[in-house]
Design a protein around this motif. Structure first.
Motif, PDB file in Angstrom:
ATOM      1  N   SER A 193       0.749  -1.376  -0.190  1.00 58.07           N
ATOM      2  CA  SER A 193       0.047   0.014   0.002  1.00 58.07           C
ATOM      3  C   SER A 193       1.039   1.094  -0.209  1.00 58.07           C
ATOM      4  CB  SER A 193      -1.070   0.045   1.237  1.00 58.07           C
ATOM      5  OG  SER A 193      -0.055   0.073   2.372  1.00 58.07           O
ATOM      6  N   TYR A 194       0.263   2.404  -0.414  1.00 57.45           N
ATOM      7  CA  TYR A 194       1.187   3.591  -0.336  1.00 57.45           C
ATOM      8  C   TYR A 194       1.588   3.890   1.145  1.00 57.45           C
ATOM      9  CZ  TYR A 194      -1.153   5.109  -4.601  1.00 57.45           C
ATOM     10  OH  TYR A 194      -1.680   5.070  -5.960  1.00 57.45           O
ATOM     11  N   SER A 195       1.014   3.716   2.014  1.00 60.56           N
ATOM     12  CA  SER A 195       1.214   4.170   3.479  1.00 60.56           C
ATOM     13  C   SER A 195       2.586   3.018   3.832  1.00 60.56           C
ATOM     14  CB  SER A 195       0.111   4.011   4.547  1.00 60.56           C
ATOM     15  OG  SER A 195      -0.347   2.707   4.380  1.00 60.56           O
ATOM     16  N   ASP A 196       2.561   1.903   3.392  1.00 62.20           N
ATOM     17  CA  ASP A 196       3.603   1.061   3.790  1.00 62.20           C
ATOM     18  C   ASP A 196       4.555   1.356   2.955  1.00 62.20           C
ATOM     19  OD1 ASP A 196       1.835  -0.793   5.363  1.00 62.20           O
ATOM     20  OD2 ASP A 196       1.400  -2.070   3.735  1.00 62.20           O
ATOM     21  N   LEU A 197       4.786   1.591   1.637  1.00 67.05           N
ATOM     22  CA  LEU A 197       5.843   2.211   1.016  1.00 67.05           C
ATOM     23  C   LEU A 197       6.302   3.393   1.389  1.00 67.05           C
ATOM     24  CD1 LEU A 197       7.282   1.234  -1.601  1.00 67.05           C
ATOM     25  CD2 LEU A 197       5.736   2.434  -3.193  1.00 67.05           C
ATOM     26  N   ILE A 198       5.631   4.332   1.804  1.00 69.36           N
ATOM     27  CA  ILE A 198       6.153   5.661   2.637  1.00 69.36           C
ATOM     28  C   ILE A 198       6.999   5.483   3.720  1.00 69.36           C
ATOM     29  CG2 ILE A 198       5.457   7.879   3.557  1.00 69.36           C
ATOM     30  CD1 ILE A 198       3.111   7.962   1.420  1.00 69.36           C
ATOM     31  N   LYS A 199       6.267   4.343   4.733  1.00 69.59           N
ATOM     32  CA  LYS A 199       7.181   4.082   5.850  1.00 69.59           C
ATOM     33  C   LYS A 199       8.642   3.373   5.357  1.00 69.59           C
ATOM     34  CE  LYS A 199       2.910   3.234   8.357  1.00 69.59           C
ATOM     35  NZ  LYS A 199       2.114   2.174   9.182  1.00 69.59           N
ATOM     36  N   VAL A 200       8.533   2.494   4.363  1.00 69.12           N
ATOM     37  CA  VAL A 200       9.916   1.784   4.216  1.00 69.12           C
ATOM     38  C   VAL A 200      10.653   2.914   3.644  1.00 69.12           C
ATOM     39  CG1 VAL A 200      10.834   0.483   2.719  1.00 69.12           C
ATOM     40  CG2 VAL A 200       8.522  -0.259   3.693  1.00 69.12           C
ATOM     41  N   VAL A 201      10.098   3.835   2.818  1.00 63.10           N
ATOM     42  CA  VAL A 201      11.219   4.696   2.178  1.00 63.10           C
ATOM     43  C   VAL A 201      11.672   5.638   3.225  1.00 63.10           C
ATOM     44  CG1 VAL A 201      11.307   6.702   0.430  1.00 63.10           C
ATOM     45  CG2 VAL A 201      10.203   4.553  -0.248  1.00 63.10           C
ATOM     46  N   ASN A 202      10.786   5.967   4.169  1.00 66.75           N
ATOM     47  CA  ASN A 202      11.139   7.128   5.107  1.00 66.75           C
ATOM     48  C   ASN A 202      11.984   6.569   6.446  1.00 66.75           C
ATOM     49  OD1 ASN A 202      10.544   9.246   3.839  1.00 66.75           O
ATOM     50  ND2 ASN A 202       8.480   9.071   4.548  1.00 66.75           N
ATOM     51  N   SER A 203      12.193   5.096   6.436  1.00 68.77           N
ATOM     52  CA  SER A 203      12.860   4.425   7.529  1.00 68.77           C
ATOM     53  C   SER A 203      14.075   4.973   7.850  1.00 68.77           C
ATOM     54  CB  SER A 203      12.664   2.696   7.362  1.00 68.77           C
ATOM     55  OG  SER A 203      13.371   2.386   6.346  1.00 68.77           O
ATOM     56  N   GLU A 204      14.990   5.328   7.096  1.00 62.08           N
ATOM     57  CA  GLU A 204      16.232   5.637   7.356  1.00 62.08           C
ATOM     58  C   GLU A 204      16.601   7.127   7.761  1.00 62.08           C
ATOM     59  OE1 GLU A 204      18.914   4.551   4.355  1.00 62.08           O
ATOM     60  OE2 GLU A 204      17.972   2.582   4.199  1.00 62.08           O
ATOM     61  N   VAL A 205      15.435   7.911   7.815  1.00 63.40           N
ATOM     62  CA  VAL A 205      15.383   9.198   8.039  1.00 63.40           C
ATOM     63  C   VAL A 205      15.460   9.365   9.789  1.00 63.40           C
ATOM     64  CG1 VAL A 205      14.083  11.680   8.012  1.00 63.40           C
ATOM     65  CG2 VAL A 205      14.022   9.870   6.450  1.00 63.40           C
ATOM     66  N   GLU A 206      16.744  10.117  10.063  1.00 65.38           N
ATOM     67  CA  GLU A 206      16.895  10.411  11.591  1.00 65.38           C
ATOM     68  C   GLU A 206      15.624  11.263  11.914  1.00 65.38           C
ATOM     69  OE1 GLU A 206      19.270   9.287  13.113  1.00 65.38           O
ATOM     70  OE2 GLU A 206      20.298   8.269  11.319  1.00 65.38           O
ATOM     71  N   PRO A 207      15.373  10.927  13.419  1.00 66.54           N
ATOM     72  CA  PRO A 207      14.263  11.486  13.972  1.00 66.54           C
ATOM     73  C   PRO A 207      14.585  13.028  13.962  1.00 66.54           C
ATOM     74  CG  PRO A 207      14.897   9.854  15.399  1.00 66.54           C
ATOM     75  CD  PRO A 207      15.789   9.778  14.323  1.00 66.54           C
ATOM     76  N   GLY A 208      13.478  14.018  13.858  1.00 71.98           N
ATOM     77  CA  GLY A 208      13.670  15.354  13.555  1.00 71.98           C
ATOM     78  C   GLY A 208      14.304  15.931  12.344  1.00 71.98           C
TER      79      GLY A 208
ATOM     80  N   GLN B 236      13.267  15.981   8.285  1.00 74.20           N
ATOM     81  CA  GLN B 236      12.147  16.144   7.360  1.00 74.20           C
ATOM     82  C   GLN B 236      12.035  14.774   6.437  1.00 74.20           C
ATOM     83  OE1 GLN B 236      11.662  19.426   5.115  1.00 74.20           O
ATOM     84  NE2 GLN B 236       9.640  18.920   4.357  1.00 74.20           N
ATOM     85  N   PRO B 237      10.995  13.983   6.278  1.00 72.38           N
ATOM     86  CA  PRO B 237      10.905  12.822   5.623  1.00 72.38           C
ATOM     87  C   PRO B 237      11.141  12.962   4.160  1.00 72.38           C
ATOM     88  CG  PRO B 237       8.750  13.148   6.724  1.00 72.38           C
ATOM     89  CD  PRO B 237       9.657  14.365   7.039  1.00 72.38           C
ATOM     90  N   VAL B 238      11.755  12.041   3.560  1.00 74.32           N
ATOM     91  CA  VAL B 238      12.230  12.020   1.987  1.00 74.32           C
ATOM     92  C   VAL B 238      10.909  12.190   1.242  1.00 74.32           C
ATOM     93  CG1 VAL B 238      13.061  10.989   0.176  1.00 74.32           C
ATOM     94  CG2 VAL B 238      14.232  11.054   2.315  1.00 74.32           C
ATOM     95  N   VAL B 239       9.823  11.547   1.698  1.00 72.84           N
ATOM     96  CA  VAL B 239       8.529  11.321   0.914  1.00 72.84           C
ATOM     97  C   VAL B 239       7.548  11.599   2.083  1.00 72.84           C
ATOM     98  CG1 VAL B 239       6.844   9.954  -0.234  1.00 72.84           C
ATOM     99  CG2 VAL B 239       9.148   9.445  -0.580  1.00 72.84           C
ATOM    100  N   GLN B 240       6.487  12.599   1.550  1.00 74.52           N
ATOM    101  CA  GLN B 240       5.615  13.167   2.604  1.00 74.52           C
ATOM    102  C   GLN B 240       4.387  12.949   2.100  1.00 74.52           C
ATOM    103  OE1 GLN B 240       6.626  17.261   3.283  1.00 74.52           O
ATOM    104  NE2 GLN B 240       8.653  16.991   3.680  1.00 74.52           N
ATOM    105  N   SER B 241       4.107  12.637   0.892  1.00 70.30           N
ATOM    106  CA  SER B 241       2.698  12.275   0.459  1.00 70.30           C
ATOM    107  C   SER B 241       2.625  11.360  -0.733  1.00 70.30           C
ATOM    108  CB  SER B 241       2.214  13.718  -0.216  1.00 70.30           C
ATOM    109  OG  SER B 241       2.741  13.972  -1.654  1.00 70.30           O
ATOM    110  N   ARG B 242       1.568  10.785  -0.987  1.00 70.88           N
ATOM    111  CA  ARG B 242       1.112   9.916  -1.952  1.00 70.88           C
ATOM    112  C   ARG B 242       1.684  10.286  -3.309  1.00 70.88           C
ATOM    113  NH1 ARG B 242      -4.938   7.110  -1.178  1.00 70.88           N
ATOM    114  NH2 ARG B 242      -4.433   6.301   0.837  1.00 70.88           N
ATOM    115  N   TYR B 243       1.575  11.628  -3.494  1.00 70.16           N
ATOM    116  CA  TYR B 243       1.920  12.089  -4.956  1.00 70.16           C
ATOM    117  C   TYR B 243       3.423  11.900  -4.965  1.00 70.16           C
ATOM    118  CZ  TYR B 243       3.175  15.810  -8.465  1.00 70.16           C
ATOM    119  OH  TYR B 243       3.481  16.258  -9.495  1.00 70.16           O
ATOM    120  N   SER B 244       4.226  12.228  -3.967  1.00 72.55           N
ATOM    121  CA  SER B 244       5.666  11.976  -4.030  1.00 72.55           C
ATOM    122  C   SER B 244       6.106  10.657  -4.334  1.00 72.55           C
ATOM    123  CB  SER B 244       6.394  12.722  -2.760  1.00 72.55           C
ATOM    124  OG  SER B 244       5.806  13.719  -2.629  1.00 72.55           O
TER     125      SER B 244
END
Length: 83
Positions: free
Chosen positions: A5-20, A22-30
């Motif tokens: 799903s979009y939400s699962d894919l966004i979580k995986v892509v942003n998993s390496e972002v450090e806390p604090g 900005q996420p690499v992917v912020q929306s379904r569009y991205s």
């Protein structure tokens, strides 16, 4: 239906972002734009670690993003690589 799903894919892509940060992917569009760009690269002859025989380029692109084989760069990272 698209799997993952979009939400699962966004979580995986942003998993390496450090806390604090900005996420690499912020929306379904991205995520859709990133998958479409990768699919166009595959159509253009780009190599893939996944077997692509019989699969559509978009399916391969989504699978690569989900598996972490392809990374999405933020705008800041992309400009650093161009320098």
């Amino acid at each position: 239906m698209l799997h993952p799903s979009y939400s699962d894919l966004i979580k995986v892509v942003n998993s390496e972002v450090e806390p604090g940060e900005q996420p690499v992917v912020q929306s379904r569009y991205s995520i859709v734009i990133a998958a479409a760009k990768r699919a166009r690269q595959i159509i253009g002859g780009a190599e893939s670690d996944l077997p692509i025989a019989g699969k559509k380029p978009l399916s391969v692109a989504v699978e690569e993003l989900y598996d972490g084989d392809v990374k999405i760069l933020s705008e800041a990272d992309a400009t650093e690589e161009d320098d």
